[in-house]
Design an enzyme around this catalytic site. Structure first.
Site, PDB file in Angstrom:
ATOM      1  N   LYS A 250       1.006  -1.100   0.050  1.00  0.00           N
ATOM      2  CA  LYS A 250      -0.015  -0.048   0.008  1.00  0.00           C
ATOM      3  C   LYS A 250       0.863   1.219  -0.067  1.00  0.00           C
ATOM      4  O   LYS A 250       2.041   1.021   0.420  1.00  0.00           O
ATOM      5  CB  LYS A 250      -0.921  -0.038   1.326  1.00  0.00           C
TER       6      LYS A 250
HETATM    7  P1  NAD Z   1     -13.121   7.377  -2.548  1.00  0.00           P
HETATM    8  O1  NAD Z   1     -12.133   8.482  -2.347  1.00  0.00           O
HETATM    9  O2  NAD Z   1     -13.647   7.150  -4.055  1.00  0.00           O
HETATM   10  O3  NAD Z   1     -14.399   7.452  -1.654  1.00  0.00           O
HETATM   11  C1  NAD Z   1     -14.220   7.629  -0.484  1.00  0.00           C
HETATM   12  C2  NAD Z   1     -15.793   8.023   0.162  1.00  0.00           C
HETATM   13  O4  NAD Z   1     -15.717   8.069   1.384  1.00  0.00           O
HETATM   14  C3  NAD Z   1     -16.059   9.343  -0.167  1.00  0.00           C
HETATM   15  O5  NAD Z   1     -17.554   9.398  -0.673  1.00  0.00           O
HETATM   16  C4  NAD Z   1     -15.778  10.180   0.977  1.00  0.00           C
HETATM   17  O6  NAD Z   1     -16.669  11.512   0.792  1.00  0.00           O
HETATM   18  C5  NAD Z   1     -16.174   9.387   1.901  1.00  0.00           C
HETATM   19  N1  NAD Z   1     -15.943   9.656   3.268  1.00  0.00           N
HETATM   20  C6  NAD Z   1     -14.830   9.987   3.620  1.00  0.00           C
HETATM   21  N2  NAD Z   1     -14.703  10.269   5.004  1.00  0.00           N
HETATM   22  C7  NAD Z   1     -15.986  10.012   5.268  1.00  0.00           C
HETATM   23  C8  NAD Z   1     -16.622   9.863   6.612  1.00  0.00           C
HETATM   24  N3  NAD Z   1     -16.110  10.234   7.754  1.00  0.00           N
HETATM   25  N4  NAD Z   1     -17.940   9.610   6.665  1.00  0.00           N
HETATM   26  C9  NAD Z   1     -18.522   9.098   5.475  1.00  0.00           C
HETATM   27  N5  NAD Z   1     -18.016   9.222   4.280  1.00  0.00           N
HETATM   28  C10 NAD Z   1     -16.659   9.558   4.267  1.00  0.00           C
HETATM   29  O7  NAD Z   1     -12.380   5.932  -2.149  1.00  0.00           O
HETATM   30  P2  NAD Z   1     -12.891   4.493  -2.726  1.00  0.00           P
HETATM   31  O8  NAD Z   1     -11.812   4.104  -3.431  1.00  0.00           O
HETATM   32  O9  NAD Z   1     -14.327   4.244  -2.648  1.00  0.00           O
HETATM   33  O10 NAD Z   1     -12.425   3.822  -1.126  1.00  0.00           O
HETATM   34  C11 NAD Z   1     -13.295   3.488   0.083  1.00  0.00           C
HETATM   35  C12 NAD Z   1     -12.875   2.266   0.821  1.00  0.00           C
HETATM   36  O11 NAD Z   1     -12.745   1.209   0.030  1.00  0.00           O
HETATM   37  C13 NAD Z   1     -11.406   2.489   1.407  1.00  0.00           C
HETATM   38  O12 NAD Z   1     -11.273   1.694   2.736  1.00  0.00           O
HETATM   39  C14 NAD Z   1     -10.690   1.850   0.534  1.00  0.00           C
HETATM   40  O13 NAD Z   1      -9.464   1.340   1.026  1.00  0.00           O
HETATM   41  C15 NAD Z   1     -11.484   0.701   0.096  1.00  0.00           C
HETATM   42  N6  NAD Z   1     -11.257   0.034  -1.314  1.00  0.00           N
HETATM   43  C16 NAD Z   1     -11.054   0.700  -2.517  1.00  0.00           C
HETATM   44  C17 NAD Z   1     -10.876  -0.028  -3.684  1.00  0.00           C
HETATM   45  C18 NAD Z   1     -10.850   0.560  -4.805  1.00  0.00           C
HETATM   46  O14 NAD Z   1     -10.779  -0.379  -5.816  1.00  0.00           O
HETATM   47  N7  NAD Z   1     -11.101   1.950  -5.120  1.00  0.00           N
HETATM   48  C19 NAD Z   1     -10.599  -1.683  -3.584  1.00  0.00           C
HETATM   49  C20 NAD Z   1     -10.770  -2.167  -2.290  1.00  0.00           C
HETATM   50  C21 NAD Z   1     -10.901  -1.324  -1.043  1.00  0.00           C
END
Ligand code: NAD
Length: 420
Positions: free
Chosen positions: A106
């Site tokens: 990461k």
């Molecule tokens: P992103 O940046 O696209 O979205 C994150 C979302 O969370 C946004 O809508 C943001 O406004 C919201 N957010 C942030 N703080 C918040 C809070 N305190 N309360 C409510 N909402 C809040 O990110 P993502 O890629 O969707 O990732 C989200 C999660 O999924 C993370 O934990 C990431 O590690 C995990 N993840 C992502 C992927 C991927 O392919 N993008 C894959 C596996 C896991």
């Protein structure tokens, strides 16, 4: 103020608990308690306003036992070494759960990109990439998107790395735009995987998605796509939140309209979205809302011990990485709340990243049907393997997922042995 939970500590507690259930000797898995390699970089960036700012970034390779290190890059003000370490370790276990030939890594930069210009974001991305360029590579360590990083940024990483090495290297990073060697279906893949897992779990638990309510915390890449597929499957999405707050509607939110609204919003947030019968709520309201499924798709440490006591969802679906603390998990278990763990639930993203990398290495481009059929096959197989272990051993799904992963990791570690 409550002390911040160290997510790496959470990971260690989960790992030790699973290893104990599996009856593993500590010698068999001790390497997994330590990241293999860690890099901290400080790099200067000339900003649009003429100032020079120095940013701090990290890249951690937790394990390369089953293949090259693999994991996303996060841009967030709270990024620190402990968070990156934990996220890297969860990638190791996740790749092993879905049995794709990767280790775990990461990366992250401590920055709030929300109000930065496109050109500032580009220079930060390129500055960070230049500093980690010798650490990553298509056969070494392959980054991808994560919180606040976009497909465009992956394009800049690919360009920076290829330029520095003098070799066109699309396989150095995944989740690129399709035009620049990305895979069709990657953008939606994590959300699609969250949906597949939820659908399979609903079948096992005898819950009908068409009669189910869903609350989604986080409406970014993962949360919005998961909401879209669950909405398409007939589930009623009654509440959604993002960094700007939460919205609740008893009759169900119009998810296609919300997706359209967020896509057009300059900051891509739900703030200001209007619909009849809609009420504002906050993060606590979202996490403790009465619902069948609570999909967590924001950040880690959301369900703490305090919050867990008030969760009213029947099932918690971990789309985010590490959203439940070790203590929070115990309370959910005691209270009979079913938890579908992150290292299984959100593995759809890295699975299609793997497809993208395979396509890049072979100079091929698969069609959407091939991508989605293979994703479906891998996610359903992994779900069933984990569910079967959970049933057989009468343990929570998280412990079962770790055991499936540990069996694969320990087997390879034994075959490879220890060099010197
Ligand atoms: P992103 O940046 O696209 O979205 C994150 C979302 O969370 C946004 O809508 C943001 O406004 C919201 N957010 C942030 N703080 C918040 C809070 N305190 N309360 C409510 N909402 C809040 O990110 P993502 O890629 O969707 O990732 C989200 C999660 O999924 C993370 O934990 C990431 O590690 C995990 N993840 C992502 C992927 C991927 O392919 N993008 C894959 C596996 C896991």
């Amino acid at each position: 103020m409550a002390q911040k939970t160290n997510p790496f500590q959470t990971m260690l507690e989960q790992l030790d608990a699973a290893a104990q259930i599996a009856g593993l000797d500590k010698n068999d898995y001790i390497t997994l308690r330590y990241p293999e390699r860690e890099l901290t970089v400080n790099f200067p960036v000339k900003m649009d306003d003429g100032s020079t700012q120095v940013f701090t970034g990290y890249r951690v390779q937790h394990s390369t036992v089953r293949g090259p290190a693999k994991g996303g890059i996060r841009f967030h003000p709270d990024v620190d070494m402990d968070e990156v370490r934990a996220l890297a370790a969860w990638m190791t276990f996740k790749c092993a759960v879905v049995d794709i030939p990767y280790g775990g890594a990461k990366g992250g930069v401590t920055v709030d990109p929300t109000n930065l210009s496109v050109s500032d974001k580009e220079r930060i991305t390129r500055g960070y990439t230049a500093k980690i360029a010798d650490f990553i590579g298509p056969e070494k360590d392959i980054p991808a998107t994560d919180v606040n990083t976009t497909q465009q940024m992956m394009g800049w990483i690919m360009d920076t790395y290829s330029t520095l090495k003098g070799v066109y290297s699309p396989g150095v990073v995944t989740s690129k735009p399709v035009e620049a060697g990305g895979s069709i279906g990657r953008k939606e893949a994590t959300g699609r995987g969250v949906f597949i897992t939820t659908r399979e779990l609903a079948k096992k638990l005898g819950m009908d998605l068409k009669k189910s309510t869903v609350v989604v915390q986080g409406f970014g890449n993962v949360g919005s796509n998961a909401a879209m597929y669950l909405h398409e499957a007939g589930a009623k999405i009654i509440a959604v939140s993002d960094v700007s707050g939460g919205l609740y509607c008893e009759d169900g939110l119009d998810i296609p309209a919300m997706l359209d609204y967020v896509a057009k919003h300059p900051r891509h947030i739900i703030e200001g979205y209007k619909q009849d019968g809609i009420k504002a709520t906050d993060n606590h309201g979202i996490l403790t809302c009465k619902t069948d499924f609570l999909v967590l798709a924001a950040l880690e440490n959301q369900i703490t011990e305090e919050v867990a006591k008030e969760v009213q969802a029947k099932v918690v679906i971990e789309g985010a990485n590490g959203p439940t603390t070790f203590g929070g998990d115990k309370i959910l278990e005691e209270r009979g709340v079913f938890v579908c763990p992150d290292i299984l639930t959100n593995a759809g993203g890295v699975t299609v990243s793997y497809f993208e990398w395979v396509q890049n290495l072979q100079h091929l481009a698969w069609d959407l049907e091939t991508v989605n059929n293979n994703l479906e096959r891998i996610m359903v197989k992994a779900f069933n393997e984990v569910y079967t272990v959970a049933e057989d051993k009468k343990i929570p799904m998280r412990m079962a997922a770790y055991i499936v992963a540990l069996q694969r990791l320990v087997a390879v570690q034994k075959i490879r042995g220890i060099f010197l």
